[in-house]
Design an enzyme around this catalytic site. Sequence first.
Site, PDB file in Angstrom:
ATOM      1  N   THR A  22      43.607  27.644  47.669  1.00 42.08           N
ATOM      2  CA  THR A  22      42.517  27.376  46.724  1.00 42.08           C
ATOM      3  C   THR A  22      41.371  26.692  47.473  1.00 42.08           C
ATOM      4  O   THR A  22      41.400  26.590  48.709  1.00 42.08           O
ATOM      5  CB  THR A  22      43.025  26.553  45.526  1.00 42.08           C
ATOM      6  OG1 THR A  22      41.986  26.453  44.551  1.00 42.08           O
ATOM      7  CG2 THR A  22      43.485  25.168  45.923  1.00 42.08           C
ATOM      8  N   ASN A  36      43.492  34.352  49.085  1.00 38.77           N
ATOM      9  CA  ASN A  36      44.039  33.260  48.288  1.00 38.77           C
ATOM     10  C   ASN A  36      45.561  33.301  48.284  1.00 38.77           C
ATOM     11  O   ASN A  36      46.195  32.477  47.636  1.00 38.77           O
ATOM     12  CB  ASN A  36      43.484  33.254  46.855  1.00 38.77           C
ATOM     13  CG  ASN A  36      44.028  34.375  45.994  1.00 38.77           C
ATOM     14  OD1 ASN A  36      44.322  35.469  46.470  1.00 38.77           O
ATOM     15  ND2 ASN A  36      44.160  34.106  44.702  1.00 38.77           N
ATOM     16  N   LYS A  91      39.746  29.250  51.519  1.00 41.72           N
ATOM     17  CA  LYS A  91      40.044  30.684  51.453  1.00 41.72           C
ATOM     18  C   LYS A  91      39.488  31.478  52.635  1.00 41.72           C
ATOM     19  O   LYS A  91      40.140  32.410  53.125  1.00 41.72           O
ATOM     20  CB  LYS A  91      39.554  31.259  50.122  1.00 41.72           C
ATOM     21  CG  LYS A  91      40.298  30.657  48.934  1.00 41.72           C
ATOM     22  CD  LYS A  91      39.771  31.139  47.596  1.00 41.72           C
ATOM     23  CE  LYS A  91      40.526  30.464  46.451  1.00 41.72           C
ATOM     24  NZ  LYS A  91      40.073  30.924  45.129  1.00 41.72           N
ATOM     25  N   ASP A 116      41.892  36.928  43.257  1.00 42.99           N
ATOM     26  CA  ASP A 116      41.109  36.203  42.252  1.00 42.99           C
ATOM     27  C   ASP A 116      40.302  37.148  41.365  1.00 42.99           C
ATOM     28  O   ASP A 116      40.190  36.949  40.155  1.00 42.99           O
ATOM     29  CB  ASP A 116      40.151  35.217  42.928  1.00 42.99           C
ATOM     30  CG  ASP A 116      40.838  33.927  43.356  1.00 42.99           C
ATOM     31  OD1 ASP A 116      41.958  33.655  42.885  1.00 42.99           O
ATOM     32  OD2 ASP A 116      40.247  33.193  44.173  1.00 42.99           O
ATOM     33  N   GLY A 139      27.999  31.861  42.294  1.00 44.43           N
ATOM     34  CA  GLY A 139      28.972  31.454  43.299  1.00 44.43           C
ATOM     35  C   GLY A 139      29.405  32.624  44.162  1.00 44.43           C
ATOM     36  O   GLY A 139      29.946  33.602  43.656  1.00 44.43           O
ATOM     37  N   ALA A 140      29.167  32.508  45.475  1.00 45.06           N
ATOM     38  CA  ALA A 140      29.525  33.564  46.415  1.00 45.06           C
ATOM     39  C   ALA A 140      30.554  33.084  47.427  1.00 45.06           C
ATOM     40  O   ALA A 140      30.607  33.577  48.549  1.00 45.06           O
ATOM     41  CB  ALA A 140      28.278  34.077  47.134  1.00 45.06           C
ATOM     42  N   GLY A 141      31.364  32.102  47.013  1.00 41.97           N
ATOM     43  CA  GLY A 141      32.433  31.618  47.873  1.00 41.97           C
ATOM     44  C   GLY A 141      33.631  32.548  47.833  1.00 41.97           C
ATOM     45  O   GLY A 141      33.504  33.743  47.536  1.00 41.97           O
ATOM     46  N   GLY A 142      34.825  31.992  48.108  1.00 42.11           N
ATOM     47  CA  GLY A 142      36.017  32.820  48.145  1.00 42.11           C
ATOM     48  C   GLY A 142      36.301  33.512  46.829  1.00 42.11           C
ATOM     49  O   GLY A 142      36.411  34.747  46.768  1.00 42.11           O
ATOM     50  N   ALA A 143      36.408  32.739  45.745  1.00 39.96           N
ATOM     51  CA  ALA A 143      36.664  33.340  44.434  1.00 39.96           C
ATOM     52  C   ALA A 143      35.495  34.202  43.992  1.00 39.96           C
ATOM     53  O   ALA A 143      35.684  35.303  43.457  1.00 39.96           O
ATOM     54  CB  ALA A 143      36.940  32.243  43.404  1.00 39.96           C
TER      55      ALA A 143
END
Length: 268
Positions: free
Chosen positions: A70, A95, A74, A111, A135-139
Amino acid sequence: MIPAPSGATRLYLIVGDPIAQVRSPAGVSAAFAARGHDGILMPVQVAPADLPDFLSVATRLKNLDGIVVTIPHKFACYQACVSATERAHFLRTVNLMRRRADGAWHGDMVDGLGFVGAARAKGIDPKGMRALLVGAGGAGSAIALALIEAGVSELAIHDSAAERRDALIGRLNGLGKAPARAGTMDPAGYDFVANATPAGMKEGDPLPVDVIRLMPSAYCGCVITKPEVSPFIAAARKAGCVTGTGTDMYRRHQGILVDFLLHRAGEG
């Protein structure tokens, strides 16, 4: 009921920083038991600076079979995998990690499947919708890919890290499917609004979008599991929107997660 662990119990860890918000340990451990697998998922809080040391030790633990990843690990954990699914390679993030026969790690990123699955469980089909993702992170990256694959007509992505946002947009447009472009915090005109940021986990966090501009007909989804109803979801419900929480998302992908950890899906 989860059996008491013994020396033969197989260990799985969920790693993050923070970690108190995660709700998967009990559910995944119960799912293991329901499938007749002697395994348990335990949370560990590891700071980004300590992640290399954690992974070095984890690789040497002979009774550790899998890791759930999490925020904020990631992308870094993808680099620790010697093999991964096609979607994880495309996104360059994972993840989930499971032990291969040779002791190395195989990764996946589910995710996006959980997020879109939560929307469909509420009767919302993203196909043909104009979507805004914050949001352009991992999730967020995984949700972006899942929305494109689900057939949205267009996808706008807002992230304060412009370089990360633009890199994701470029990869998505390379698929030749729905157009992806930079978005803003204004959700007006969007049928599907997704928050894939931690905004709302802490009291006083700003809202991810200008909720006054939400269309009542829009679907609003959020990745946050604690609080279960994030401020964004509360505001969306007040506006009359159909909503999906982070817990809804988790419920949709728990089975996928367990399948992967028990080597019942994918390769590696």
